[in-house]
Design a protein around this motif. Structure first.
Motif, PDB file in Angstrom:
ATOM      1  N   VAL A  48      25.135  25.852  57.298  1.00 36.49           N
ATOM      2  CA  VAL A  48      23.753  26.532  57.650  1.00 36.49           C
ATOM      3  C   VAL A  48      23.412  26.580  59.001  1.00 36.49           C
ATOM      4  CG1 VAL A  48      22.892  26.473  55.197  1.00 36.49           C
ATOM      5  CG2 VAL A  48      22.424  24.623  56.852  1.00 36.49           C
ATOM      6  N   LYS A  49      22.823  27.339  59.501  1.00 33.99           N
ATOM      7  CA  LYS A  49      22.262  27.323  60.788  1.00 33.99           C
ATOM      8  C   LYS A  49      20.880  26.974  60.758  1.00 33.99           C
ATOM      9  CE  LYS A  49      21.121  30.685  64.392  1.00 33.99           C
ATOM     10  NZ  LYS A  49      20.933  32.078  64.669  1.00 33.99           N
ATOM     11  N   THR A  50      20.254  25.953  61.390  1.00 34.67           N
ATOM     12  CA  THR A  50      19.236  25.501  61.329  1.00 34.67           C
ATOM     13  C   THR A  50      18.672  25.150  62.551  1.00 34.67           C
ATOM     14  OG1 THR A  50      20.011  23.099  61.212  1.00 34.67           O
ATOM     15  CG2 THR A  50      19.283  24.358  58.964  1.00 34.67           C
ATOM     16  N   ARG A  51      17.318  25.409  62.737  1.00 33.70           N
ATOM     17  CA  ARG A  51      16.684  25.092  64.162  1.00 33.70           C
ATOM     18  C   ARG A  51      16.906  23.491  64.380  1.00 33.70           C
ATOM     19  NH1 ARG A  51      13.383  28.310  67.017  1.00 33.70           N
ATOM     20  NH2 ARG A  51      13.268  29.808  65.382  1.00 33.70           N
ATOM     21  N   ILE A  52      17.401  22.918  65.530  1.00 33.52           N
ATOM     22  CA  ILE A  52      17.303  21.682  65.768  1.00 33.52           C
ATOM     23  C   ILE A  52      16.012  20.795  65.654  1.00 33.52           C
ATOM     24  CG2 ILE A  52      18.053  20.135  67.703  1.00 33.52           C
ATOM     25  CD1 ILE A  52      19.945  21.982  68.524  1.00 33.52           C
ATOM     26  N   ARG A  53      15.000  21.513  66.001  1.00 32.18           N
ATOM     27  CA  ARG A  53      13.663  20.763  66.024  1.00 32.18           C
ATOM     28  C   ARG A  53      13.193  20.305  64.752  1.00 32.18           C
ATOM     29  NH1 ARG A  53      10.237  25.456  68.274  1.00 32.18           N
ATOM     30  NH2 ARG A  53       9.625  26.347  66.580  1.00 32.18           N
ATOM     31  N   ASP A  54      13.718  21.355  63.723  1.00 30.77           N
ATOM     32  CA  ASP A  54      13.260  21.176  62.379  1.00 30.77           C
ATOM     33  C   ASP A  54      13.830  20.177  61.467  1.00 30.77           C
ATOM     34  OD1 ASP A  54      11.359  23.087  62.573  1.00 30.77           O
ATOM     35  OD2 ASP A  54      12.512  24.955  62.032  1.00 30.77           O
ATOM     36  N   ARG A  55      15.081  19.694  62.132  1.00 29.44           N
ATOM     37  CA  ARG A  55      15.842  18.587  61.220  1.00 29.44           C
ATOM     38  C   ARG A  55      15.728  17.240  62.050  1.00 29.44           C
ATOM     39  NH1 ARG A  55      17.503  18.517  57.028  1.00 29.44           N
ATOM     40  NH2 ARG A  55      19.959  18.140  57.440  1.00 29.44           N
ATOM     41  N   SER A  56      16.362  16.357  61.229  1.00 28.42           N
ATOM     42  CA  SER A  56      16.128  14.669  61.822  1.00 28.42           C
ATOM     43  C   SER A  56      17.069  14.318  62.911  1.00 28.42           C
ATOM     44  CB  SER A  56      15.899  14.020  60.695  1.00 28.42           C
ATOM     45  OG  SER A  56      17.215  13.888  59.983  1.00 28.42           O
ATOM     46  N   TRP A  57      17.660  15.382  63.742  1.00 26.86           N
ATOM     47  CA  TRP A  57      18.571  14.888  64.914  1.00 26.86           C
ATOM     48  C   TRP A  57      17.973  13.891  65.805  1.00 26.86           C
ATOM     49  CZ3 TRP A  57      22.838  16.309  62.711  1.00 26.86           C
ATOM     50  CH2 TRP A  57      22.687  17.632  61.766  1.00 26.86           C
ATOM     51  N   THR A  58      18.676  12.654  65.824  1.00 23.29           N
ATOM     52  CA  THR A  58      18.083  11.859  66.904  1.00 23.29           C
ATOM     53  C   THR A  58      18.855  11.799  68.305  1.00 23.29           C
ATOM     54  OG1 THR A  58      19.489  10.105  66.233  1.00 23.29           O
ATOM     55  CG2 THR A  58      17.251  10.339  65.233  1.00 23.29           C
ATOM     56  N   ARG A  59      20.185  12.432  68.560  1.00 19.95           N
ATOM     57  CA  ARG A  59      20.997  12.325  69.413  1.00 19.95           C
ATOM     58  C   ARG A  59      21.716  13.633  69.636  1.00 19.95           C
ATOM     59  NH1 ARG A  59      19.907   8.276  72.914  1.00 19.95           N
ATOM     60  NH2 ARG A  59      22.181   8.247  73.537  1.00 19.95           N
ATOM     61  N   TRP A  60      22.270  13.651  70.938  1.00 16.83           N
ATOM     62  CA  TRP A  60      23.255  14.773  71.238  1.00 16.83           C
ATOM     63  C   TRP A  60      24.427  14.071  71.835  1.00 16.83           C
ATOM     64  CZ3 TRP A  60      24.963  15.686  76.100  1.00 16.83           C
ATOM     65  CH2 TRP A  60      24.066  15.344  77.130  1.00 16.83           C
ATOM     66  N   GLY A  61      25.601  14.942  71.730  1.00 21.32           N
ATOM     67  CA  GLY A  61      26.674  14.386  72.598  1.00 21.32           C
ATOM     68  C   GLY A  61      27.577  15.344  72.704  1.00 21.32           C
ATOM     69  N   GLU A  62      28.665  15.207  73.974  1.00 25.89           N
ATOM     70  CA  GLU A  62      29.580  15.962  74.173  1.00 25.89           C
ATOM     71  C   GLU A  62      30.938  15.255  74.064  1.00 25.89           C
ATOM     72  OE1 GLU A  62      31.250  17.485  78.719  1.00 25.89           O
ATOM     73  OE2 GLU A  62      28.996  17.876  78.536  1.00 25.89           O
ATOM     74  N   LEU A  63      31.749  16.083  73.326  1.00 24.23           N
ATOM     75  CA  LEU A  63      33.065  15.448  72.780  1.00 24.23           C
ATOM     76  C   LEU A  63      33.937  15.591  74.414  1.00 24.23           C
ATOM     77  CD1 LEU A  63      33.237  17.104  69.407  1.00 24.23           C
ATOM     78  CD2 LEU A  63      32.988  14.726  69.935  1.00 24.23           C
ATOM     79  N   PRO A  64      34.881  14.900  74.168  1.00 23.03           N
ATOM     80  CA  PRO A  64      36.151  14.933  75.206  1.00 23.03           C
ATOM     81  C   PRO A  64      36.566  16.363  75.294  1.00 23.03           C
ATOM     82  CG  PRO A  64      36.423  13.032  73.708  1.00 23.03           C
ATOM     83  CD  PRO A  64      35.297  13.876  73.192  1.00 23.03           C
ATOM     84  N   ARG A 123      12.478  33.093  59.129  1.00 24.64           N
ATOM     85  CA  ARG A 123      12.874  32.624  60.355  1.00 24.64           C
ATOM     86  C   ARG A 123      13.972  31.639  60.274  1.00 24.64           C
ATOM     87  NH1 ARG A 123       8.919  27.005  60.687  1.00 24.64           N
ATOM     88  NH2 ARG A 123       9.252  26.411  58.519  1.00 24.64           N
ATOM     89  N   TYR A 124      14.484  31.227  59.071  1.00 26.21           N
ATOM     90  CA  TYR A 124      15.785  30.676  59.148  1.00 26.21           C
ATOM     91  C   TYR A 124      16.844  31.591  58.984  1.00 26.21           C
ATOM     92  CZ  TYR A 124      12.638  26.636  58.033  1.00 26.21           C
ATOM     93  OH  TYR A 124      11.763  25.659  58.200  1.00 26.21           O
ATOM     94  N   GLY A 125      16.862  33.054  58.952  1.00 25.32           N
ATOM     95  CA  GLY A 125      17.997  33.740  58.976  1.00 25.32           C
ATOM     96  C   GLY A 125      18.997  33.877  57.815  1.00 25.32           C
ATOM     97  N   VAL A 126      20.040  33.757  58.387  1.00 26.25           N
ATOM     98  CA  VAL A 126      21.058  33.824  57.056  1.00 26.25           C
ATOM     99  C   VAL A 126      21.643  32.436  56.875  1.00 26.25           C
ATOM    100  CG1 VAL A 126      23.555  34.552  56.503  1.00 26.25           C
ATOM    101  CG2 VAL A 126      22.051  36.174  57.988  1.00 26.25           C
ATOM    102  N   ASP A 127      20.961  31.808  55.628  1.00 27.66           N
ATOM    103  CA  ASP A 127      21.047  30.502  55.612  1.00 27.66           C
ATOM    104  C   ASP A 127      21.472  30.289  54.033  1.00 27.66           C
ATOM    105  OD1 ASP A 127      18.794  31.062  53.784  1.00 27.66           O
ATOM    106  OD2 ASP A 127      17.327  29.801  54.727  1.00 27.66           O
TER     107      ASP A 127
END
Length: 172
Positions: A48-64, A123-127
């Motif tokens: 699914v495509k979700t809005r980042i702020r609506d989920r419980s994400w705590t960190r982001w990262g850039e893979l090599p 607002r969640y679109g094609v979920d």
């Protein structure tokens, strides 16, 4: 996978770079633009495509770079020509009737077709979740198409959606 990231930060500081991973303990997703993410949410929801702020994400990262090529703001991405095989709905048309409460790729097909035909599925679109917004869009489409307004997507509604989509495509 998160431990492999060469650059990380708190979710509040996520850049708009497509392809960054978003993370919380035991779960990972992929950021599309710093606002939206794609994630696997299990059998009930699928991918699914979700809005980042609506989920419980705590960190982001850039893979090599060896794992993924990132596109930075302002850089040019070569355009891929659209061939006839690339056009159309990316989801398979359902073969059963769908109504509120249904989930999965059949619902995604309905939501995608409705969206392409100018109907908002919320607002969640094609979920892949046939909720109230999708039900409202189906009812409005059925009314506009002079079909029986029952909010059930059966063969007649699917046929009307395909015809409406093809008419929109022909006008483009």
């Amino acid at each position: 996978m998160y431990q492999m990231c060469k650059k990380t930060g708190p979710i509040a500081s996520i850049p708009s770079t497509p392809g960054l991973v978003v993370w919380n303990s035991g779960h990972i997703g992929i950021s599309l633009d710093g606002v939206w993410a794609i994630e696997a949410r299990g059998f009930n929801y699928g991918i699914v495509k979700t809005r980042i702020r609506d989920r419980s994400w705590t960190r982001w990262g850039e893979l090599p770079a060896s794992m993924l090529d990132y596109v930075t703001a302002g850089s040019q991405v070569p355009e891929t020509p659209v061939t006839p095989a690339d056009k159309g709905c990316p989801y398979a048309e359902p073969s059963t009737n769908l109504k509120k409460g249904a989930k999965g790729d059949g619902v995604r097909w309905v939501q995608w077709m409705l969206t392409e035909c100018g109907y908002s599925v919320g607002r969640y679109g094609v979920d892949g979740d046939f909720g109230n917004d999708t039900r409202t869009a189906v009812r409005t489409f059925q009314k506009d198409s002079r079909l029986s307004v029952d909010a059930i997507v059966g063969p007649l509604t699917r046929a009307a959606l395909k015809a409406a989509y093809e008419k929109k495509e022909a006008a483009r």
